[in-house]
Design a protein around this motif. Structure first.
Motif, PDB file in Angstrom:
ATOM      1  N   PHE A 156      -7.871  34.813  -8.912  1.00  0.00           N
ATOM      2  CA  PHE A 156      -6.954  35.757  -9.525  1.00  0.00           C
ATOM      3  C   PHE A 156      -7.709  37.073  -9.656  1.00  0.00           C
ATOM      4  CE2 PHE A 156      -3.516  36.005 -13.026  1.00  0.00           C
ATOM      5  CZ  PHE A 156      -3.607  37.382 -13.121  1.00  0.00           C
ATOM      6  N   GLU A 157      -7.400  38.011  -8.794  1.00  0.00           N
ATOM      7  CA  GLU A 157      -8.089  39.304  -8.803  1.00  0.00           C
ATOM      8  C   GLU A 157      -7.733  40.078 -10.078  1.00  0.00           C
ATOM      9  OE1 GLU A 157      -7.143  41.676  -5.388  1.00  0.00           O
ATOM     10  OE2 GLU A 157      -7.829  43.499  -6.402  1.00  0.00           O
ATOM     11  N   GLY A 158      -8.736  40.495 -10.805  1.00  0.00           N
ATOM     12  CA  GLY A 158      -8.511  41.243 -12.038  1.00  0.00           C
ATOM     13  C   GLY A 158      -8.430  40.372 -13.271  1.00  0.00           C
ATOM     14  N   ARG A 159      -8.673  39.076 -13.066  1.00  0.00           N
ATOM     15  CA  ARG A 159      -8.535  38.142 -14.188  1.00  0.00           C
ATOM     16  C   ARG A 159      -9.508  38.450 -15.324  1.00  0.00           C
ATOM     17  NH1 ARG A 159     -10.386  31.917 -14.151  1.00  0.00           N
ATOM     18  NH2 ARG A 159     -12.279  32.931 -13.438  1.00  0.00           N
ATOM     19  N   ASP A 160     -10.763  38.707 -15.001  1.00  0.00           N
ATOM     20  CA  ASP A 160     -11.745  38.922 -16.066  1.00  0.00           C
ATOM     21  C   ASP A 160     -11.497  40.244 -16.787  1.00  0.00           C
ATOM     22  OD1 ASP A 160     -12.823  36.507 -15.450  1.00  0.00           O
ATOM     23  OD2 ASP A 160     -14.553  37.303 -14.349  1.00  0.00           O
ATOM     24  N   ALA A 161     -11.041  41.244 -16.043  1.00  0.00           N
ATOM     25  CA  ALA A 161     -10.704  42.520 -16.692  1.00  0.00           C
ATOM     26  C   ALA A 161      -9.512  42.331 -17.629  1.00  0.00           C
ATOM     27  CB  ALA A 161     -10.399  43.574 -15.631  1.00  0.00           C
ATOM     28  N   ALA A 162      -8.540  41.533 -17.200  1.00  0.00           N
ATOM     29  CA  ALA A 162      -7.389  41.243 -18.065  1.00  0.00           C
ATOM     30  C   ALA A 162      -7.846  40.505 -19.323  1.00  0.00           C
ATOM     31  CB  ALA A 162      -6.353  40.416 -17.299  1.00  0.00           C
ATOM     32  N   ARG A 163      -8.764  39.571 -19.118  1.00  0.00           N
ATOM     33  CA  ARG A 163      -9.303  38.827 -20.282  1.00  0.00           C
ATOM     34  C   ARG A 163      -9.927  39.796 -21.283  1.00  0.00           C
ATOM     35  NH1 ARG A 163     -14.373  36.123 -18.532  1.00  0.00           N
ATOM     36  NH2 ARG A 163     -15.013  38.290 -18.826  1.00  0.00           N
TER      37      ARG A 163
END
Ligand SMILES: [Fe+2]
Length: 265
Positions: A170-177
């Motif tokens: 999931f691209e951008g998952r850690d930034a969303a977190r």
């Protein structure tokens, strides 16, 4: 407030069966009938993507026809099997959908605020929140820090342990977190995609993936489990939110299942 969630309906053109065997259109209609029978009724329905099997025009025509039978206000968002332009065309009266670009929006008319995200990457089955979508999410959360908020999106930001699904791609998952973890008003994140009901802790909140109406993926946690489907009952989620007790998530099953139950004397 009661939020119903239906997800992963994978609607086919009229008269078609998924894998030649599963009447996914009838499953959706059965789930909607069950929702309508709830007392108290859900206030809204969130449709968390994979509304069609292949994103085809005929499938959206069938979808719009079935959803016309839903007299609870419903809101749609795209999954990896969907097509943004065809969603807009299928639901012309849904003015909350932006006319161009990503299909993300907020629902502000209820005690629980809802932020719907668009995690579609048309090139991939995997989730994606690019910089523009992450900025939009951060701005929406920053503008109402005191309002309890539920986030809805198709792709879950977690690895559910079923290897072939690779649900952590999931691209951008850690930034969303990192964005969500900074905002204590987020009471939960509801998703679809993995065709099972799963709960997990993430970003200082809880992720719930709703069981699908179409068909389920097998509960097989072997590291090299084979890709497949299993015809478990079509299902939906009811998210029951109260200010004093927070969010409680239930799974319900569509009519027709449970009819053969036997009682123990
Ligand atoms: Fe799906």
């Amino acid at each position: 407030m009661i939020i119903a969630q239906i997800t992963d309906m994978h609607v086919m053109a009229a008269g078609q069966m998924a894998f030649g065997r599963i009447d996914v259109n009838a499953n959706l209609a059965a789930a909607l009938a069950r929702l309508a029978a709830h007392d108290p009724r859900p206030d809204i329905v969130l449709v968390t993507g994979d509304m069609t099997f292949d994103g085809e025009v005929d499938e959206y025509t069938a979808l719009a026809g079935i959803m016309a039978g839903c007299d609870i206000p419903f809101h749609v968002m795209p999954g990896n099997h969907d097509n943004r332009a065809r969603i807009r065309a299928a639901f012309p009266g849904h003015d909350y959908l932006p006319r161009g670009g990503f299909l993300h929006y907020t629902i502000d008319a209820h005690p629980l605020r809802i932020i719907a995200l668009d995690t579609l990457n048309p090139e991939s089955v995997d989730g994606q929140l690019c910089a523009r979508r992450l900025d939009w999410l951060a701005a929406r959360l920053a503008e109402a820090p005191d309002r309890p908020t539920l986030i809805a999106m198709h792709h879950p930001p977690i690895d559910i342990g079923i290897g072939w699904l690779a649900s952590d791609r999931f691209e951008g998952r850690d930034a969303a977190r990192d964005i969500i973890a900074r905002h204590g008003q987020v009471v939960g994140v509801i998703c679809g995609h993995v065709h099972r009901c799963v709960q997990a802790q993430w970003a200082n909140t809880v992720v719930h993936t709703g069981a699908p109406t179409a068909y389920q993926f097998p509960l097989d946690l072997k590291p090299h489990a084979e890709r497949g489907w299993v015809a478990e009952p079509p299902a939906y989620s009811l998210h029951y939110w109260r200010a004093e007790s927070g969010l409680v998530s239930h799974t319900g099953y569509a009519d027709g299942f449970g009819a053969a139950q036997e009682f123990i004397e």
